[in-house]
Design a protein around this motif. Structure first.
Motif, PDB file in Angstrom:
ATOM      1  N   LYS A 259      38.845  45.516  49.137  1.00 30.37           N
ATOM      2  CA  LYS A 259      38.854  46.077  50.318  1.00 30.37           C
ATOM      3  C   LYS A 259      37.322  47.399  50.236  1.00 30.37           C
ATOM      4  O   LYS A 259      37.324  47.659  51.419  1.00 30.37           O
ATOM      5  N   CYS A 260      36.892  47.180  49.459  1.00 28.85           N
ATOM      6  CA  CYS A 260      35.639  48.112  48.871  1.00 28.85           C
ATOM      7  C   CYS A 260      34.672  47.580  49.330  1.00 28.85           C
ATOM      8  O   CYS A 260      34.779  46.517  49.899  1.00 28.85           O
TER       9      CYS A 260
ATOM     10  N   TYR B 245      42.689  37.785  43.967  1.00 35.03           N
ATOM     11  CA  TYR B 245      44.471  38.420  43.469  1.00 35.03           C
ATOM     12  C   TYR B 245      43.682  39.247  41.731  1.00 35.03           C
ATOM     13  O   TYR B 245      44.377  40.644  42.435  1.00 35.03           O
TER      14      TYR B 245
ATOM     15  N   GLY C  66      41.980  42.133  44.146  1.00 33.61           N
ATOM     16  CA  GLY C  66      42.974  43.047  44.609  1.00 33.61           C
ATOM     17  C   GLY C  66      44.088  43.918  43.487  1.00 33.61           C
ATOM     18  O   GLY C  66      44.186  45.049  44.322  1.00 33.61           O
ATOM     19  N   ALA C  67      43.815  43.439  42.194  1.00 38.22           N
ATOM     20  CA  ALA C  67      45.005  44.512  41.696  1.00 38.22           C
ATOM     21  C   ALA C  67      44.248  45.818  41.528  1.00 38.22           C
ATOM     22  O   ALA C  67      44.358  46.455  40.117  1.00 38.22           O
ATOM     23  N   ILE C  68      42.477  45.510  41.017  1.00 36.95           N
ATOM     24  CA  ILE C  68      41.591  46.362  40.549  1.00 36.95           C
ATOM     25  C   ILE C  68      42.016  47.666  41.104  1.00 36.95           C
ATOM     26  O   ILE C  68      41.496  47.851  42.779  1.00 36.95           O
ATOM     27  N   LEU C  69      42.224  49.715  40.917  1.00 35.67           N
ATOM     28  CA  LEU C  69      42.288  49.988  42.000  1.00 35.67           C
ATOM     29  C   LEU C  69      40.952  51.360  41.284  1.00 35.67           C
ATOM     30  O   LEU C  69      40.291  51.290  40.144  1.00 35.67           O
TER      31      LEU C  69
ATOM     32  N   GLU D 114      41.007  52.942  46.730  1.00 33.05           N
ATOM     33  CA  GLU D 114      41.962  52.624  47.028  1.00 33.05           C
ATOM     34  C   GLU D 114      41.441  50.884  46.376  1.00 33.05           C
ATOM     35  O   GLU D 114      41.389  50.722  45.421  1.00 33.05           O
ATOM     36  N   ARG D 115      41.956  49.975  47.225  1.00 35.77           N
ATOM     37  CA  ARG D 115      42.000  48.162  45.748  1.00 35.77           C
ATOM     38  C   ARG D 115      40.713  47.987  46.258  1.00 35.77           C
ATOM     39  O   ARG D 115      40.111  48.049  47.024  1.00 35.77           O
TER      40      ARG D 115
ATOM     41  N   ASP E  94      46.759  47.847  38.626  1.00 35.13           N
ATOM     42  CA  ASP E  94      47.823  47.633  39.723  1.00 35.13           C
ATOM     43  C   ASP E  94      49.284  47.330  38.119  1.00 35.13           C
ATOM     44  O   ASP E  94      48.921  46.087  37.643  1.00 35.13           O
TER      45      ASP E  94
END
Length: 80
Positions: free
Chosen positions: A6-7, A67, A70-73, A2-3, A19
């Protein structure tokens, strides 16, 4: 996976990657800051407007824009 954006806050996660849609200079900068696969990362809090996030990575705390978060998985850590 997940990103990070969102955690949940104050939970530990394992960094799974960045990402590939993020531009290469920004990805390299994140790698230089220690955002490598397998590292433990924790989201501490976000700003009032929600544009920046406070993260704990390795032995330091840093702030990243929305941003980038949001790009870190990440994937959930087994310890929490």
């Amino acid at each position: 996976m997940e990103r990070l954006i969102k955690c949940k806050f104050n939970f530990s996660y394992i960094l799974a990657g960045i990402d590939s849609s993020l531009p290469l200079p920004l990805r390299r900068r994140l790698y230089d800051l220690g955002f490598t696969s397998g590292q433990k990362i924790k989201m501490l809090r976000k700003s009032l407007l929600g544009k920046t996030y406070l993260l704990q990575l390795r032995d330091y705390t840093l702030s990243v824009r929305d941003y980038l978060a949001g790009a870190i998985l990440v994937k959930r850590s087994q310890s929490d």
